[in-house]
Scaffold this motif. Structure first.
Motif, PDB file in Angstrom:
ATOM      1  N   UNK A 144     -20.364   3.378   5.599  1.00 29.06           N
ATOM      2  CA  UNK A 144     -18.982   3.295   6.056  1.00 29.06           C
ATOM      3  C   UNK A 144     -18.452   1.880   5.871  1.00 29.06           C
ATOM      4  N   UNK A 145     -17.166   1.786   5.547  1.00 30.07           N
ATOM      5  CA  UNK A 145     -16.490   0.501   5.434  1.00 30.07           C
ATOM      6  C   UNK A 145     -15.029   0.752   5.776  1.00 30.07           C
ATOM      7  N   UNK A 146     -14.197  -0.192   5.488  1.00 33.50           N
ATOM      8  CA  UNK A 146     -12.759   0.039   5.678  1.00 33.50           C
ATOM      9  C   UNK A 146     -12.075  -0.198   4.342  1.00 33.50           C
ATOM     10  N   UNK A 147     -12.169   0.792   3.442  1.00 34.06           N
ATOM     11  CA  UNK A 147     -11.547   0.613   2.125  1.00 34.06           C
ATOM     12  C   UNK A 147     -10.031   0.507   2.235  1.00 34.06           C
ATOM     13  N   UNK A 148      -9.466  -0.280   1.344  1.00 37.18           N
ATOM     14  CA  UNK A 148      -8.010  -0.485   1.335  1.00 37.18           C
ATOM     15  C   UNK A 148      -7.309   0.813   0.976  1.00 37.18           C
ATOM     16  N   UNK A 149      -6.241   1.124   1.710  1.00 39.79           N
ATOM     17  CA  UNK A 149      -5.411   2.300   1.412  1.00 39.79           C
ATOM     18  C   UNK A 149      -4.565   1.972   0.183  1.00 39.79           C
ATOM     19  N   UNK A 150      -4.350   2.954  -0.659  1.00 35.82           N
ATOM     20  CA  UNK A 150      -3.519   2.778  -1.855  1.00 35.82           C
ATOM     21  C   UNK A 150      -2.230   3.567  -1.690  1.00 35.82           C
ATOM     22  N   UNK A 151      -1.227   3.166  -2.440  1.00 35.34           N
ATOM     23  CA  UNK A 151       0.013   3.943  -2.476  1.00 35.34           C
ATOM     24  C   UNK A 151      -0.172   5.056  -3.506  1.00 35.34           C
ATOM     25  N   UNK A 152      -0.744   6.166  -3.062  1.00 40.76           N
ATOM     26  CA  UNK A 152      -1.056   7.260  -3.992  1.00 40.76           C
ATOM     27  C   UNK A 152       0.206   7.975  -4.479  1.00 40.76           C
ATOM     28  N   UNK A 153       1.335   7.747  -3.804  1.00 40.39           N
ATOM     29  CA  UNK A 153       2.599   8.351  -4.250  1.00 40.39           C
ATOM     30  C   UNK A 153       2.986   7.862  -5.655  1.00 40.39           C
ATOM     31  N   UNK A 154       2.424   6.728  -6.066  1.00 40.62           N
ATOM     32  CA  UNK A 154       2.718   6.190  -7.400  1.00 40.62           C
ATOM     33  C   UNK A 154       2.408   7.196  -8.499  1.00 40.62           C
ATOM     34  N   UNK A 155       1.469   8.107  -8.243  1.00 42.49           N
ATOM     35  CA  UNK A 155       1.087   9.101  -9.250  1.00 42.49           C
ATOM     36  C   UNK A 155       2.275  10.000  -9.613  1.00 42.49           C
ATOM     37  N   UNK A 156       3.252  10.103  -8.725  1.00 39.11           N
ATOM     38  CA  UNK A 156       4.416  10.959  -8.983  1.00 39.11           C
ATOM     39  C   UNK A 156       5.406  10.335  -9.964  1.00 39.11           C
ATOM     40  N   UNK A 157       5.258   9.040 -10.235  1.00 32.73           N
ATOM     41  CA  UNK A 157       6.158   8.344 -11.159  1.00 32.73           C
ATOM     42  C   UNK A 157       5.737   8.658 -12.597  1.00 32.73           C
TER      43      UNK A 157
END
Length: 164
Positions: free
Chosen positions: A65-78
């Protein structure tokens, strides 16, 4: 997790509605030499869903376990940002019937949902990450989110192909 399942279900329902009206010829027609047919787009979605299930399984087994950085996955819609599909999820050139593809889509979705049901502690999905080909180190729960966002991206693409 139920909210994610709702998004997965809604997006898949839309995809199936889009392809249900096509005959096999229209389903396999490529708009041009460089582009994928609707059948190939759907095959790509099948391959991505299967690869996602495997990536999450690997991430659950392999990492602390770690605290991976969240990504802006909404970018995939562009869709102005072209993303080269990794070869492992590139569709075949072989034609498909609409029915055969509907069966494949149903199987990979059933497999993904069944797999997700086996995860005893869904909280762990936010604490582990696996390298994503387009987004880099991605938390496992965001991999799941990417399934329906990626599908939405390609629904737009296939709608354009059908309209042409």
């Amino acid at each position: 997790m139920s909210n994610v399942k709702d998004h997965l279900d809604a997006t898949r329902t839309q995809l199936l509605q889009e392809i249900d009206t096509l005959d096999d010829t229209a389903f396999n027609r490529k708009p041009d030499v460089q582009s994928w047919s609707v059948a190939q787009i759907c095959h790509h979605l099948v391959l991505v869903e299967e690869a996602t299930r495997k990536a999450i399984a690997w991430g659950l087994k392999a990492q602390e376990n770690s605290t991976p950085a969240r990504k802006n996955v909404q970018l995939i819609l562009d869709r102005t940002k072209k993303i080269q599909a990794p070869s492992i999820v590139e569709p075949t050139e072989q034609p498909f019937t609409v029915q055969a593809m509907q069966d494949l889509l149903a199987t990979t979705r059933k497999n993904l949902l069944a797999f997700l049901q086996t995860i005893e502690d869904p909280e762990v999905l936010a604490k582990r990450a696996v390298q994503h080909p387009a987004l880099g180190e991605l938390p496992l729960d965001q991999w799941i989110e990417m399934v329906y966002l990626h599908e939405q991206r390609h629904i737009e693409q296939l709608q354009e192909i059908v309209r042409e």
